[in-house]
Design a protein around this motif. Sequence first.
Motif: not given
Lengths: 346, 346
Positions: A190, A193, A221-222, A225, A245, A249, B77, B79, B156-157, B237-238, B240-242, B244-248, B303
């Motif tokens: 995620i 880093e 994730g992004q 692709f 997902v 999408m 980026h 910490p 995250v956890k 964690f999951v 955030n992946v969702v 970003k995958v959606t964005e991708g 962005r």
Amino acid sequence: MRIALDAMGGDDAPREVVAGSILAVQAHPEIEVVLVGDPDLIQRSMDELVPELAPDQTNRIEKRLTIESASQVIRMHEPPVEALRRSPDSSIARAVALVGTGRAEAVVTAGNTGAAVAATHQALGRIKGIRRPGIAVVFPTTGPNPVVVIDVGATVKCQPIHLFHFGVMGDGFARTVLGAARPRVGLLNIGEEDEKGNELVRKTREFFSRSHLHFIGNIEGQEIFRGKCDVVVCEGFVGNVVLKVTEGMAEFATRYVKKLFAGDDSPASHRVQSGLSGATDFSSYGGAILLGVNGICIIGHGRSKRRALSNAITMAARYIQARVVEGIINDLRSTETKNSQTAKST
Amino acid sequence: MRIALDAMGGDDAPREVVAGSILAVQAHPEIEVVLVGDPDLIQRSMDELVPELAPDQTNRIEKRLTIESASQVIRMHEPPVEALRRSPDSSIARAVALVGTGRAEAVVTAGNTGAAVAATHQALGRIKGIRRPGIAVVFPTTGPNPVVVIDVGATVKCQPIHLFHFGVMGDGFARTVLGAARPRVGLLNIGEEDEKGNELVRKTREFFSRSHLHFIGNIEGQEIFRGKCDVVVCEGFVGNVVLKVTEGMAEFATRYVKKLFAGDDSPASHRVQSGLSGATDFSSYGGAILLGVNGICIIGHGRSKRRALSNAITMAARYIQARVVEGIINDLRSTETKNSQTAKST
């Protein structure tokens, strides 16, 4: 090449499965398919579908489609291990057994994924050195090459060594099937880093960093692709969410664009509609492969229609030719050699 | 309504952030924005952007944009916790402090997400009874209503109680902001059946089943966008992946369709191109809200351009009006009451 097909697996089985097998043998003269399941139901579908073919094709095609009887069916939502125990004569178990006895070189199913994983695992065994199997799916990217994501659901809960093995298997797959000379392996996380993510991914990084693989670090994730790497490694739970997902999408985007063109009969509209049919098949494109077992098992989407099933059969044939299992075994051997060399030299 | 804006946060700060604030106050006469950051840089952007406005607007708008000085910036980026300690005069910390002292009613940032979460958490504190904050994102669906996904990366956890609290907060959010009378809450999982998934989701189900929430069970990834429920709960964690995958995928689908129309100058092509610009903004649409803290914090995509930032500011104003924090506190109170009643009656 002979491929065992679970004729009873999938929402539209056996009709769409039989239709898919006809498409596959029509297009590929080197493929033979063994349809495993209820012989009467399979024969009925064949009787309906084969007369649609040109008469000169009928004979040639029927010779390459044989039926193997199996009296039981495992339904989509049955608990896999229990169902396999209860149904020893299930179509999926019989289809896998054909590979186990050497009567077929690969198995294809659009049925219960868990049952396919468990049946293959039980009957063919794991590749020596691999602790857990992983399901790999190939996605297109906006870059020049596709990407393979592993695991999308075979091993829900992982330890770092399992993820590392997924990386080794993905590497072997990308070399043998995708033609990547030195596959770039990324770990789904995620953030970019090192310190990002959960304990699992942080510990897994250490395995990759010490290995011979071309590990490029975290992948978000992004980026899946965008063609930034050839192999994306993740835990089965997370990978399954990614897969679904993506499917959701693709469905959403398709509807979105179709709405923009509602009632439009222009050539541009037609181009987009047909282009999008391809995009919708995106996730059900062919199927996923179960890696880490001693044999080839292709798992299609439960909603697969004949074209997706034909693609899955063709995919199986390609993987047989590419010797994908041997590729993984070799990769694993060189990992072990390099690791023991590293161990000696330190 | 006064909104504190982290003018230094985001890839194109401060220029796009300042531009976003101008768009927001232009469109919404009730909004005032406090731009927090380097006063010289902010003023320079304003001097460039304000003269572009009609002369009669300039005065009215400048009065509703004030500058609050902050000498440090936390980069994307760094910490988060360490950076906040090192940079006590950072723009994000100062912006959050304005909410803490009552000088603003919400904070908006497109900067480092972790720093925004930590700064808000530290300065405003958690809502009593909530163990961990969660970031909520609203997605459109193919159904009539949008869906809120929580958590997309704050925690995250997670433990089961954290996921349960995400459900309570999502419920309060869906009631107050999305107007859902009785929000349907789903748990993101990799299958429909109760026994599917990992230990975390299996244990979380018990919390939901015993609660007063309208819990509809497991939701799979492809169902998020189908409007099957109003709230989707998952571990950071999951989630955030969702996200970003959606964005991708949105990015992939956009490129895919644009390629179909390359060189096409027809009206249909234009319609699709402009329609897709909306779809691409899909994931950066406005921003996400941090729930579980005593105040409103909107987190935009790094962005973000001016339009996305203006949307994020407008979103903050809407959430202030909807009294979203109070909504969650009330929801939590009724959860506690009902749970103690259940405990008494059993």
